[in-house]
Design an enzyme around this catalytic site. Sequence first.
Site, PDB file in Angstrom:
ATOM      1  N   GLU A 141       0.856  -1.183   0.000  1.00 35.00           N
ATOM      2  CA  GLU A 141       0.000   0.000   0.000  1.00 35.00           C
ATOM      3  C   GLU A 141       0.896   1.239   0.000  1.00 35.00           C
ATOM      4  OE1 GLU A 141      -3.568  -0.229   2.030  1.00 35.00           O
ATOM      5  OE2 GLU A 141      -3.674   1.881   2.565  1.00 35.00           O
ATOM      6  N   ASN A 183      -3.548  -1.812   7.418  1.00 35.22           N
ATOM      7  CA  ASN A 183      -4.824  -2.334   6.906  1.00 35.22           C
ATOM      8  C   ASN A 183      -4.579  -3.831   6.673  1.00 35.22           C
ATOM      9  OD1 ASN A 183      -6.017   0.278   6.755  1.00 35.22           O
ATOM     10  ND2 ASN A 183      -4.888   0.632   4.865  1.00 35.22           N
ATOM     11  N   GLU A 267     -10.581   4.548   9.085  1.00 35.33           N
ATOM     12  CA  GLU A 267     -10.774   4.294   7.648  1.00 35.33           C
ATOM     13  C   GLU A 267     -11.330   2.891   7.399  1.00 35.33           C
ATOM     14  OE1 GLU A 267      -6.878   5.330   6.035  1.00 35.33           O
ATOM     15  OE2 GLU A 267      -7.549   7.397   5.818  1.00 35.33           O
ATOM     16  N   ARG A 317     -11.518  17.590  10.673  1.00 37.65           N
ATOM     17  CA  ARG A 317     -10.673  16.384  10.767  1.00 37.65           C
ATOM     18  C   ARG A 317      -9.401  16.653  11.570  1.00 37.65           C
ATOM     19  NH1 ARG A 317      -8.490  12.699   5.694  1.00 37.65           N
ATOM     20  NH2 ARG A 317      -6.570  11.998   6.701  1.00 37.65           N
ATOM     21  N   LYS A 341       0.586  10.500  14.159  1.00 37.68           N
ATOM     22  CA  LYS A 341       1.157  11.032  12.913  1.00 37.68           C
ATOM     23  C   LYS A 341       1.753  12.410  13.168  1.00 37.68           C
ATOM     24  CE  LYS A 341      -1.263   8.429   9.377  1.00 37.68           C
ATOM     25  NZ  LYS A 341      -1.861   8.380   8.040  1.00 37.68           N
ATOM     26  N   ASP A 346      -2.509  14.163   7.411  1.00 34.50           N
ATOM     27  CA  ASP A 346      -2.015  12.914   6.833  1.00 34.50           C
ATOM     28  C   ASP A 346      -0.785  13.142   5.962  1.00 34.50           C
ATOM     29  OD1 ASP A 346      -1.884  10.291   6.164  1.00 34.50           O
ATOM     30  OD2 ASP A 346      -3.601  10.288   4.809  1.00 34.50           O
ATOM     31  N   GLU A 368       4.936   9.330  14.215  1.00 38.40           N
ATOM     32  CA  GLU A 368       4.907   8.548  12.968  1.00 38.40           C
ATOM     33  C   GLU A 368       5.147   9.458  11.773  1.00 38.40           C
ATOM     34  OE1 GLU A 368       1.343   6.160  12.431  1.00 38.40           O
ATOM     35  OE2 GLU A 368       1.724   5.910  10.294  1.00 38.40           O
ATOM     36  N   GLU A 374       4.039   9.242  -0.330  1.00 36.29           N
ATOM     37  CA  GLU A 374       2.671   9.237  -0.841  1.00 36.29           C
ATOM     38  C   GLU A 374       2.232  10.611  -1.338  1.00 36.29           C
ATOM     39  OE1 GLU A 374      -0.158   7.845   2.050  1.00 36.29           O
ATOM     40  OE2 GLU A 374      -1.868   8.292   0.754  1.00 36.29           O
ATOM     41  N   GLU A 483       7.342  21.898  -2.072  1.00 37.51           N
ATOM     42  CA  GLU A 483       6.296  22.679  -1.406  1.00 37.51           C
ATOM     43  C   GLU A 483       5.909  23.877  -2.281  1.00 37.51           C
ATOM     44  OE1 GLU A 483       7.515  24.096   2.434  1.00 37.51           O
ATOM     45  OE2 GLU A 483       5.483  24.674   3.003  1.00 37.51           O
ATOM     46  N   TRP A 513     -13.864  13.139   2.950  1.00 37.84           N
ATOM     47  CA  TRP A 513     -12.668  12.868   3.742  1.00 37.84           C
ATOM     48  C   TRP A 513     -12.271  13.971   4.717  1.00 37.84           C
ATOM     49  CZ3 TRP A 513     -11.049   7.967   3.489  1.00 37.84           C
ATOM     50  CH2 TRP A 513     -11.460   7.210   2.394  1.00 37.84           C
TER      51      TRP A 513
HETATM   52  C1  GCU Z   1      -3.388   7.400   4.381  1.00 32.63           C
HETATM   53  C2  GCU Z   1      -3.136   6.483   3.223  1.00 32.63           C
HETATM   54  C3  GCU Z   1      -3.733   5.134   3.442  1.00 32.63           C
HETATM   55  C4  GCU Z   1      -3.291   4.567   4.793  1.00 32.63           C
HETATM   56  C5  GCU Z   1      -3.596   5.569   5.899  1.00 32.63           C
HETATM   57  C6  GCU Z   1      -3.053   5.173   7.256  1.00 32.63           C
HETATM   58  O1  GCU Z   1      -4.723   7.761   4.440  1.00 32.63           O
HETATM   59  O2  GCU Z   1      -3.647   7.051   2.045  1.00 32.63           O
HETATM   60  O3  GCU Z   1      -3.314   4.299   2.387  1.00 32.63           O
HETATM   61  O4  GCU Z   1      -3.917   3.376   5.052  1.00 32.63           O
HETATM   62  O5  GCU Z   1      -3.027   6.797   5.581  1.00 32.63           O
HETATM   63  O6  GCU Z   1      -2.094   5.795   7.686  1.00 32.63           O
HETATM   64  O7  GCU Z   1      -3.579   4.283   7.886  1.00 32.63           O
END
Ligand code: GCU
Length: 650
Positions: A141, A183, A267, A317, A341, A346, A368, A374, A483, A513
Site C-alpha cells: 500500500e 490495513n 478508515e 478532521r 502522525k 495525513d 509517525e 505518498e 512545497e 474525507w
Molecule cells: C493514508 C493512506 C492510506 C493509509 C492511511 C493510514 O490515508 O492514504 O493508504 O492506510 O493513511 O495511515 O492508515
Amino acid sequence: MDFSKLWLGYKQLEDCSKKRLIISCEHDLKDSAAVDELKNAAADMMPEAIVLWRSELFDDASYLIVLTVKPELSREEYDIAASDNITEICGGSDIGVLYGVYAFLRRTALEGRFVSFTEHHIPSQPLRMLNHWDNSDGSIERGYSGNSFFFRDGELVVDQRTVMYARLMASAGINATVINNVNVRGLAKHLLSESYADTLTELSELLRRYGIKLFICPDFAAPITVGGLESADPLDVNVINWWTQCCSRLFSSLPNLAGFLVKADSEGQPGPFAYGRDHADGANMLAKAVKPYGGTIIWRCFVYNCTQDWRDEKTDRARSAYDCFKPLDGKFDDNVILQVKNGPMDFQVREPVSPLFGAMDKTNLMAEFQLAQEYTGQQKHVVYLVPMIKEILAHKTHCKGENDEVGKIVCGVAAVANTGDDHCWTGTELAAANLYGYGRLLFDESLSAEQIAEEWIALTFGDDKEVHDKVLEILMESHKAYEDYTVPLGLGWMCKPNNHYGPDPWGYEFDRWGTYNRADRDAVGVERGPEGTGYSTQYSKELADLYGSVENCPDELLLFFHRVPYTHKLHSGKTVIQHIYDTHFEGFEKAEHFAALWDSLESKVDEKTFANVKERFNEQVRCAKEWRDIINCFFHRLSGIDDEKGRKIY
Ligand code: GCU
C-alpha cells in the site's frame, strides 16, 4: 545479487599494506552479526587480506580488531578506540558491539583508510522503527519501489534480500520493524495462526541477530475473522481468552516478537467503537495479553470521521485525534504506546505538528512519519525528508517546561517504509537518502540533516567533490521546491484523489474525507482559530496564541489555520495570491535546475544510476509544470487577480 548494497557497498581502502585482518573476540561473539559485518567489509575494503582469529600473528602488516561485551554499558551503547593498526570496540551486548562495528566501518569508509579516533554513543531514540505497509499478495500500500520482499504470492519469504535488509537497517540504526500493512486484510489469519509459523520463526531470528525487534499488525476483529467468535468486544471474556491463548502460542514460539501495531476504528478498520468501548479499553485488553511476554501494543491515533459532509464547517478532521485521545490520557496501560502522525491530517508536505504531542502527559507516545512519499511525489520527485523530520522532533510544544521538544517527549519514532523489491530498494537511488537519513537521525539526533546527507552521498557516490556538491544542493533544496510548486501555505490536499499524485485543486473538495481548502472567489483557507473550528486551542497557550491569530500565524501555515482574502499581506510583504504565483514559478524552475545539475553528472555516476535518476527528473519536471499551471490557473480564475510580474498563466 539483483539488488544494490546501497551504503554498505564499500570501496577498497587507499592503503593496501595490511595483509591480515585479525579479529579477536570472546567465544560468544564469534558467530555474531558484528563479526559477519567485519568480514563482509574486509572483502570490499581489503580484498587481498585474509581474516584471522589469531592475535599472536599481529604485526605491521596486520590490522587488529578487538570486540568485547562490557556489561557495564547499556544494551545498545558502544565505545570505540581506533588507531591506524588496532581498534577496540566494546558494546553493552552483541548489538552494542554491532553498532560499534558499523560506526567504525562508516568512519573508515568515509576516510578511505584506518584512522585514529574515539567514539562513545548511546542511540538517541530508544525505539527506531519502520512500518511496512506490505500485503500478503506481494503488493505494498502506497509502495513506489516495486513489490514486497516480505510477502510473495501469499507466502512469507526469507531469503538473501531479507538478510541484506536486516544489515542495511541495522547499519542505519533501525531497531524495530512491522512487516505487514496496518490495513491488515486477510493477513491476520496467517500471522496469528500456524500457517507462517516456521518462516516467521526464521525471520524473527534473523532480525534478532541484527538487533531488530519484530512487530506485526493483527486485525482487531481477529477473534471473529480468525477465531470464529461472534464478537471482538474488548471487554468480552471469550474475546479476552482468545487473545490470551493466541499471544501465549505466538510469543512462546517467537522470542523476538515485541508486540503489535494496531490501526483501529480508522478508515473502515474494526475497533472498540463498534461495541461502545473506547480506545483505552481496546488497547489495554491487548496490552494485558502481551504483557507476560514483555510485549508492547503500539496503538495508532489516526482516528477521524471519513464520511464527512463537506457542507458541515464545524466538524474538523484536524481536531479528531486530540478529541478522541486527550480524554483518555492516563488510562492506558504502561505497555501501550500511542503512535501519533507528525501532523493532524495525513503526511502533507506542510502541516503543523500534531497537538497531541503536548497534550498526553500520562501516556507513552511515538511519532509517525512517512518515508514512502505518498503525498510528496511518490519517489518520482526528489524530496529529502530528513530536515522536516528533524524540525518536527525539535519542535517545542511549550507543555512541559524544559525538555518539551517532541523528540524528548516521545519514547520512539516510526516511519512508513519507502522500500520494495526493486534493484535499488527505494524506486530511485536518491530516495535511499530518506531511508538512511531517517535511521541515522534517530540514532544520533545531534547530527544535522546536512551532515547526514553528506555522509550518505559519500557512502553512495564516493568522494568526488562535484557529485557531492551538486547532490547535496539537490537534496537540501528539494523539500522547499516541492512545497513551492505544489500546495501553498499549509493548505494541503489539492492532489488527485485515491492515488494522490499530481494536481487536482478540487479533487477532495466536495468529498467525504474532511480535507477541504474552502477556496472561492473571495478567500481561501480553513478557519481553525478560536472563532472557527477551534483547532488552534488544542495547543499550549504559546502555540495557541501563535496559530490562533492571523497576525501571528507563520506564513507557511497561514492557510491551514485561517481563511483570508487573496489580497491579505503575508509577513514576507507579499499578498497571498502573489506568493502563490511566485512560489509556483520558482518551484518549477528549481525542478528544472535539479534536473540540469543531475545531467551534468553523467560522466561521474554509474550508467544505471544515472539513467534511473534522470528518468525520475524528467517526470518531476513534467509534473512540476503541471502543478504550476493548474494551481496558478485555479487561483487566477477564482480571484480574478493578475500576476503583478505579468507572467503568462496557463
Ligand atoms: C493514508 C493512506 C492510506 C493509509 C492511511 C493510514 O490515508 O492514504 O493508504 O492506510 O493513511 O495511515 O492508515
